[in-house]
Structure formats: C-alpha cells, structure tokens
Design an enzyme around this catalytic site. Structure first.
Site, PDB file in Angstrom:
ATOM      1  N   LYS A 171      54.822 132.689-156.794  1.00 54.80           N
ATOM      2  CA  LYS A 171      56.202 133.034-156.424  1.00 54.80           C
ATOM      3  C   LYS A 171      57.026 131.753-156.560  1.00 54.80           C
ATOM      4  O   LYS A 171      57.040 130.916-155.655  1.00 54.80           O
ATOM      5  CB  LYS A 171      56.212 133.528-154.970  1.00 54.80           C
ATOM      6  CG  LYS A 171      57.306 134.494-154.582  1.00 54.80           C
ATOM      7  CD  LYS A 171      58.704 134.071-154.874  1.00 54.80           C
ATOM      8  CE  LYS A 171      59.361 133.203-153.850  1.00 54.80           C
ATOM      9  NZ  LYS A 171      60.638 132.632-154.326  1.00 54.80           N
ATOM     10  N   GLU A 246      53.014 121.487-148.064  1.00 47.43           N
ATOM     11  CA  GLU A 246      53.662 120.213-148.402  1.00 47.43           C
ATOM     12  C   GLU A 246      55.154 120.420-148.157  1.00 47.43           C
ATOM     13  O   GLU A 246      55.759 121.312-148.756  1.00 47.43           O
ATOM     14  CB  GLU A 246      53.422 119.831-149.869  1.00 47.43           C
ATOM     15  CG  GLU A 246      52.018 119.342-150.151  1.00 47.43           C
ATOM     16  CD  GLU A 246      51.641 118.081-149.384  1.00 47.43           C
ATOM     17  OE1 GLU A 246      52.529 117.382-148.871  1.00 47.43           O
ATOM     18  OE2 GLU A 246      50.435 117.825-149.280  1.00 47.43           O
ATOM     19  N   CYS A 280      60.717 115.066-152.935  1.00 46.25           N
ATOM     20  CA  CYS A 280      60.184 114.991-151.568  1.00 46.25           C
ATOM     21  C   CYS A 280      59.745 113.564-151.262  1.00 46.25           C
ATOM     22  O   CYS A 280      59.723 113.142-150.113  1.00 46.25           O
ATOM     23  CB  CYS A 280      59.029 115.955-151.405  1.00 46.25           C
ATOM     24  SG  CYS A 280      57.830 115.772-152.709  1.00 46.25           S
ATOM     25  N   GLU A 379      66.278 115.366-143.199  1.00 41.97           N
ATOM     26  CA  GLU A 379      66.173 115.328-144.654  1.00 41.97           C
ATOM     27  C   GLU A 379      67.459 115.885-145.278  1.00 41.97           C
ATOM     28  O   GLU A 379      67.843 117.023-145.013  1.00 41.97           O
ATOM     29  CB  GLU A 379      64.981 116.176-145.116  1.00 41.97           C
ATOM     30  CG  GLU A 379      64.761 116.076-146.609  1.00 41.97           C
ATOM     31  CD  GLU A 379      63.599 116.921-147.097  1.00 41.97           C
ATOM     32  OE1 GLU A 379      63.548 118.126-146.763  1.00 41.97           O
ATOM     33  OE2 GLU A 379      62.746 116.385-147.825  1.00 41.97           O
TER      34      GLU A 379
HETATM   35  P1  NAD Z   1      62.397 126.406-149.425  1.00 48.72           P
HETATM   36  O1  NAD Z   1      61.496 126.319-148.249  1.00 48.72           O
HETATM   37  O2  NAD Z   1      63.757 126.946-149.242  1.00 48.72           O
HETATM   38  O3  NAD Z   1      61.731 127.295-150.556  1.00 48.72           O
HETATM   39  C1  NAD Z   1      60.433 127.028-151.027  1.00 48.72           C
HETATM   40  C2  NAD Z   1      59.833 128.330-151.521  1.00 48.72           C
HETATM   41  O4  NAD Z   1      59.633 129.204-150.414  1.00 48.72           O
HETATM   42  C3  NAD Z   1      60.721 129.085-152.521  1.00 48.72           C
HETATM   43  O5  NAD Z   1      59.920 129.675-153.521  1.00 48.72           O
HETATM   44  C4  NAD Z   1      61.338 130.157-151.643  1.00 48.72           C
HETATM   45  O6  NAD Z   1      61.742 131.310-152.361  1.00 48.72           O
HETATM   46  C5  NAD Z   1      60.188 130.477-150.709  1.00 48.72           C
HETATM   47  N1  NAD Z   1      60.571 131.158-149.467  1.00 48.72           N
HETATM   48  C6  NAD Z   1      61.748 131.090-148.790  1.00 48.72           C
HETATM   49  N2  NAD Z   1      61.692 131.887-147.700  1.00 48.72           N
HETATM   50  C7  NAD Z   1      60.458 132.456-147.682  1.00 48.72           C
HETATM   51  C8  NAD Z   1      59.791 133.363-146.797  1.00 48.72           C
HETATM   52  N3  NAD Z   1      60.391 133.876-145.717  1.00 48.72           N
HETATM   53  N4  NAD Z   1      58.537 133.724-147.085  1.00 48.72           N
HETATM   54  C9  NAD Z   1      57.903 133.212-148.169  1.00 48.72           C
HETATM   55  N5  NAD Z   1      58.486 132.372-149.048  1.00 48.72           N
HETATM   56  C10 NAD Z   1      59.748 131.993-148.798  1.00 48.72           C
HETATM   57  O7  NAD Z   1      62.434 124.941-150.077  1.00 48.72           O
HETATM   58  P2  NAD Z   1      63.297 124.479-151.365  1.00 48.72           P
HETATM   59  O8  NAD Z   1      64.721 124.358-150.940  1.00 48.72           O
HETATM   60  O9  NAD Z   1      62.976 125.317-152.550  1.00 48.72           O
HETATM   61  O10 NAD Z   1      62.685 123.042-151.645  1.00 48.72           O
HETATM   62  C11 NAD Z   1      63.138 121.879-151.057  1.00 48.72           C
HETATM   63  C12 NAD Z   1      62.169 121.416-149.984  1.00 48.72           C
HETATM   64  O11 NAD Z   1      60.874 121.253-150.572  1.00 48.72           O
HETATM   65  C13 NAD Z   1      62.506 120.064-149.419  1.00 48.72           C
HETATM   66  O12 NAD Z   1      62.343 120.104-148.016  1.00 48.72           O
HETATM   67  C14 NAD Z   1      61.478 119.124-150.036  1.00 48.72           C
HETATM   68  O13 NAD Z   1      61.185 117.981-149.289  1.00 48.72           O
HETATM   69  C15 NAD Z   1      60.308 120.033-150.145  1.00 48.72           C
HETATM   70  N6  NAD Z   1      59.340 119.533-151.131  1.00 48.72           N
HETATM   71  C16 NAD Z   1      58.180 118.974-150.669  1.00 48.72           C
HETATM   72  C17 NAD Z   1      57.241 118.474-151.545  1.00 48.72           C
HETATM   73  C18 NAD Z   1      55.974 117.861-151.052  1.00 48.72           C
HETATM   74  O14 NAD Z   1      55.026 117.784-151.808  1.00 48.72           O
HETATM   75  N7  NAD Z   1      55.895 117.437-149.803  1.00 48.72           N
HETATM   76  C19 NAD Z   1      57.481 118.548-152.928  1.00 48.72           C
HETATM   77  C20 NAD Z   1      58.685 119.109-153.365  1.00 48.72           C
HETATM   78  C21 NAD Z   1      59.593 119.613-152.447  1.00 48.72           C
END
Ligand code: NAD
Length: 477
Positions: A171, A246, A280, A379
């Site tokens: 997804k 992560e 991240c 963040e």
């Molecule tokens: P997000 O949590 O909004 O979305 C991540 C994923 O989760 C997307 O595919 C989204 O559609 C899905 N999602 C959202 N709501 C959901 C639910 N209720 N159930 C299941 N899935 C759901 O994050 P984002 O805005 O896409 O990404 C940015 C964040 O990701 C930042 O906080 C960043 O630090 C983090 N990030 C972390 C790493 C790491 O390795 N630590 C790497 C890259 C990004």
C-alpha cells in the site's frame, strides 16, 4: 492520459482514478492511478494468503532469478524511472536517479541473499540428538510506505519479503503511486506467480485501515508518521501479528569548535536542506559550540545563498519543491511558530515563485533557538532547521539526546576523543562522524530507537529478523 491499475492476484484491476500531479509544475499530470476500495484490499490480502504455501516452498533459484531480473530492469531504466520519481515527489533529478539505482542495488543484494539462506546445526545436550536451527518465512505481509522515498522504501521492504519466501500486499502513499506501480509492473513481468505480490493504491485511512484490521496478515512493515505507526502497532497487537515501525526524527548535528569548517558547513547543508529536508534522516537541529558559532553561521548563510530552489527536473536545481500544498503550509506554519517563539530567522523561509507553478520554499535557518522550542522538538519534515548555541561538547551531547526521537545523529569534529565518545553515547540507531545525518548504505542495518522506530532493523542481512521466524528442530539420530 495513461491509466494505472491495481495488481491483485496477478490481474490488473481498475476503479476510480485519481490524478498524480507534479509538485514542481502543478499543470503537469504525471498519470491517472486507480483508487483501491476496501474490497480490493481484501481481495489482495486473500490472494497473498492463497499464494503463500507454494511461494514459501519455491526454489531459491526461482526467487533469485526474479529479484535479479527486477534489479536489472530498474537499473536499465534508471533515467526514465528517476524522471518519474522526480516528477511525482519533487526531489531533484540526480537525487531521484540515485534513489532508483539504490532500489536496483537492494533487489540485487536480496537476489544474492536467496542463495545464502543458512541455518545452524548443533549437537543436543542429550547424546544422540541433533538440533537444527532454520529461518522460515512468516506468511502474507502488508507493506505500508510513505511518500518521501517512493522507490527505495518499497524496494527495501519488498525485496527481503520475497527473498525469504513471504507474499506481499503493498500500500504505497497516496502522493506517489507512480514508482510503486512501476515496481509492480516490473515484478509482475519478471515472472512472479499470481498473488505473490499485490499492489493496492489509494487512501491510507480507507484501504490502509482494512490492512490493519485484517486477521489474515502475518506481519506489517510500516514506514511513515508517528501517528499512523501507533495505529499499526495497536491493530497488530490486537491481531497478534508481527510489526515493524520506522517513523519520525528530529535528528541533531553537532558542530564542535575543532571541526573542519567546510566539512561542517557542507554536511549541515546536505543534512538539513537537501531533498527539501524531507528525509526521515534529515537534520533539523544544528547544535554548535561557542568558539565556532559565529564563523559557522556566517559560512552556512553564505553557502545557502548559492543554493538554487527550482523545478526538480531543471539542470542546476539543488533543492526541488515541497511535496504538496499541505506539507508546504505545515512548513510555513512552523516558520511562523519559530518566529513567535523568539528564534531568529537568519535566512530564508519565504515561499518562492518560479517559471512553473509549484510548492517552492526558500530553506529556513533559525539561529538563537533553544531545544525547548516547538521547532526544536517537533518534526517539521521540511527545509527548516534550528541552530542551538552551546557551551561545550558535554552540553551539545546532552541536547542532542534530549529528544523523543532517535533515528540518526551526527557530529563534526577533528577530535578522536569526542568522535569516539559521541559514537558510543548518541541515543540514535545511526551515528555519523563528519558526514551528513542522511545518506546510508543499502547493505547494512537501517533504523532508529526511542520514538523513531519499533521492532527489528531493516535492510542488509538484519532484514531477516522481521521477514523470517526461527525454527529449532530436534532429531533423534
Ligand atoms: P503517513 O503516516 O501519513 O503515511 C504513511 C503511510 O501510511 C501512507 O501509505 C499512508 O497512506 C498510510 N496510512 C495513513 N493512514 C493510515 C491508516 N489509518 N491505516 C493504514 N495506513 C495508513 O506518513 P507520510 O506523511 O507519508 O510520511 C512522512 C513521515 O514518514 C515522516 O514522519 C517521516 O519521518 C517518516 N519516515 C520515516 C522513515 C524512517 O525510516 N524512519 C523513512 C521515511 C519517512
């Protein structure tokens, strides 16, 4: 306009389409992508479940060949896929091609790992009995990925999942279906049996939630925000499944008096602002000791003046746009918060207009910040950094560790003593000495501690921890 469908049980399946738009040029529609429904997600999970028994027993040479073929195709199309990535996410073309190459390297690495699935054999403490320890796949796995690394993060979850014999439902994030679809197309044509890999694009709150609520997934590997990560954790505990998270970061980069100034400036510029600060592992807290503070701030501002923010596809662009309007507004809100908290906006922070309509933001550097301010604790996920002045190394280390997060932590110093002490005492999963906080290898473990991560590490051989389960077998000789 090309229309891209979901891949479920080896078939391309349609549905309502949404536009994928280019943040460097909002008039540019990258493509139309199907929005999966809850039924699509349920069908994909059933397909992964049905495909698991055969795939988990498939020959290692078959798995090796499919992962190798996937790697080769990604590499041979790196310019085209890199362009797609830069168009949908907004990182610069060289960064996007670099990420694409990395995805190919990850598939190549795990193609090799298929041929190195070693176990252990020991004598039992009871004479006449042999003990064998092996790793087995865990089952159908849900992969949920964020928008900021649209090809590398799916790759570093899909490749180990398939290598160790699991089946997959991916997804991807709503903002970047293009790279995920391209990967699905390549894997499908590489010869994966039906249902081994499934792609369902669409809204996290709708289809992602169906994934969390499914009793049929043996594991979920998630990368994204802390809020969504918590939901993954709670739902996974409810269903008794394995999960790996992560999440966010507030990564510190410490600059000591004895640092090489140009290394400190280049590493800070890269850490805080490249890829529009949307990594991240990006640093958003520069922690600088008194003796170098003024020289460092002056040199970093001079360097920032030479940086070009523009269309990600344009030659000469150093920093592309923010990924979308919502993230841009979040960045601007935090810049307002920083000002109102009393930090000094020493450079940038304003929205920019370019030839093409997009979400351009001049990187923002706050000086005279404290570690208690919201801009130093929360963040932002944009090109916004706060610089905190400290007395000495001890204060720098204490502030670096004073955060709920613990992904990456960096230091610029020429002192072996401080570098060694920092490596041992930084509360982070990854530590960088005289290097930017971002920029990691694909063959070694990746991940953090504290509020940044939960569960075992990703990438390299450590990926086996999540994507396999250990069996201990006793045999009477
Ligand atoms: P997000 O949590 O909004 O979305 C991540 C994923 O989760 C997307 O595919 C989204 O559609 C899905 N999602 C959202 N709501 C959901 C639910 N209720 N159930 C299941 N899935 C759901 O994050 P984002 O805005 O896409 O990404 C940015 C964040 O990701 C930042 O906080 C960043 O630090 C983090 N990030 C972390 C790493 C790491 O390795 N630590 C790497 C890259 C990004």
């Amino acid at each position: 306009m090309p229309y891209h469908q979901n891949l479920i049980a080896g078939e391309w399946v349609g549905g309502n389409a949404t536009e994928n738009r280019n943040p460097s040029d909002t008039n540019d529609v990258v493509g139309l992508y199907a929005q999966g429904t809850p039924d699509d997600m349920r069908a994909a999970i059933s397909a992964a479940k049905a495909a698991f028994p055969a795939w988990s027993r498939s020959g290692i040479l078959e798995r090796h060949a499919i992962l190798r073929k996937t790697s080769d195709e990604i590499l041979s199309r790196k310019e085209e896929l890199g362009t797609l990535l830069a168009r949908e996410e907004g990182k610069t073309l060289p960064e996007a091609i670099g990420e694409t190459i990395r995805a190919a390297q990850i598939f190549d690495f795990f193609a090799g790992e298929c041929l190195r699935l070693a176990g252990e054999s020991l004598p039992s403490v009871r004479p006449g009995i042999g003990v064998e320890i092996t790793r087995e796949p865990i089952g159908p796995i849900g992969l949920i990925t964020p928008w900021n690394f649209p090809i590398a993060i799916p790759a570093w979850k899909i490749a180990p999942a398939l290598c160790y014999g699991n089946t997959v439902v991916l997804k991807p994030a709503e903002l970047v279906p293009g790279c995920a679809w391209a990967l699905a197309d390549i894997l499908h044509r590489a010869g994966l049996p039906k249902g081994v890999f499934n792609l369902v694009m669409g809204k996290g709150s709708v289809i992602g939630q169906v994934m969390l609520d499914s009793p049929d997934l043996a594991g979920i590997s998630f990368t994204g925000s802390v809020g969504t990560g918590k939901r993954v954790a709670l739902a996974s505990i409810e269903h008794g499944r394995k999960y790996q998270l992560e999440m966010g970061g507030k990564n510190p980069f410490v600059i000591l008096d004895d640092a090489d100034l140009s290394i400190a400036v280049e590493a800070s510029l890269n850490s805080c602002f490249f890829s529009t600060g949307q990594r991240c592992t990006a640093s958003s807290r520069l922690i600088v000791t008194e003796g170098i503070h003024d020289r460092f701030v002056a040199a970093l501002i001079e360097r920032l003046k030479t940086v070009t923010v523009d269309n990600a596809l344009k030659a000469g662009t150093h920093i592309g746009p923010v990924v979308d309007e919502r993230q841009l507004m979040q960045d601007i809100d935090y810049i307002d918060i920083g000002r109102s908290e009393g930090a000094n906006l020493a450079f940038g922070g304003e929205r920019l207009n370019r030839e093409t309509p997009g979400f351009y933001l001049q990187p923002a550097l706050f000086t005279e910040a404290t570690n208690q301010m919201r801009i130093s604790r929360e963040e932002v996920f944009g090109p916004v950094a706060s610089l905190i002045r400290v007395k000495d190394y001890e204060e720098a280390l204490s502030i670096a560790n004073d955060t709920p997060f613990g992904l990456s932590s960096g230091i610029a110093t020429t002192s072996l003593k401080h570098a060694t002490h920092f490596r041992r005492n930084a509360e982070a999963g990854m530590v960088m000495v005289n290097l930017p906080t971002a920029g990691v290898d694909f063959h070694v473990p990746f991940g953090g501690r504290k509020g940044s991560s939960f569960g075992s590490r990703e990438q390299g051989r450590y990926a086996a921890e999540f994507f396999t389960t250990v069996k201990t077998a006793y045999t009477l000789a």
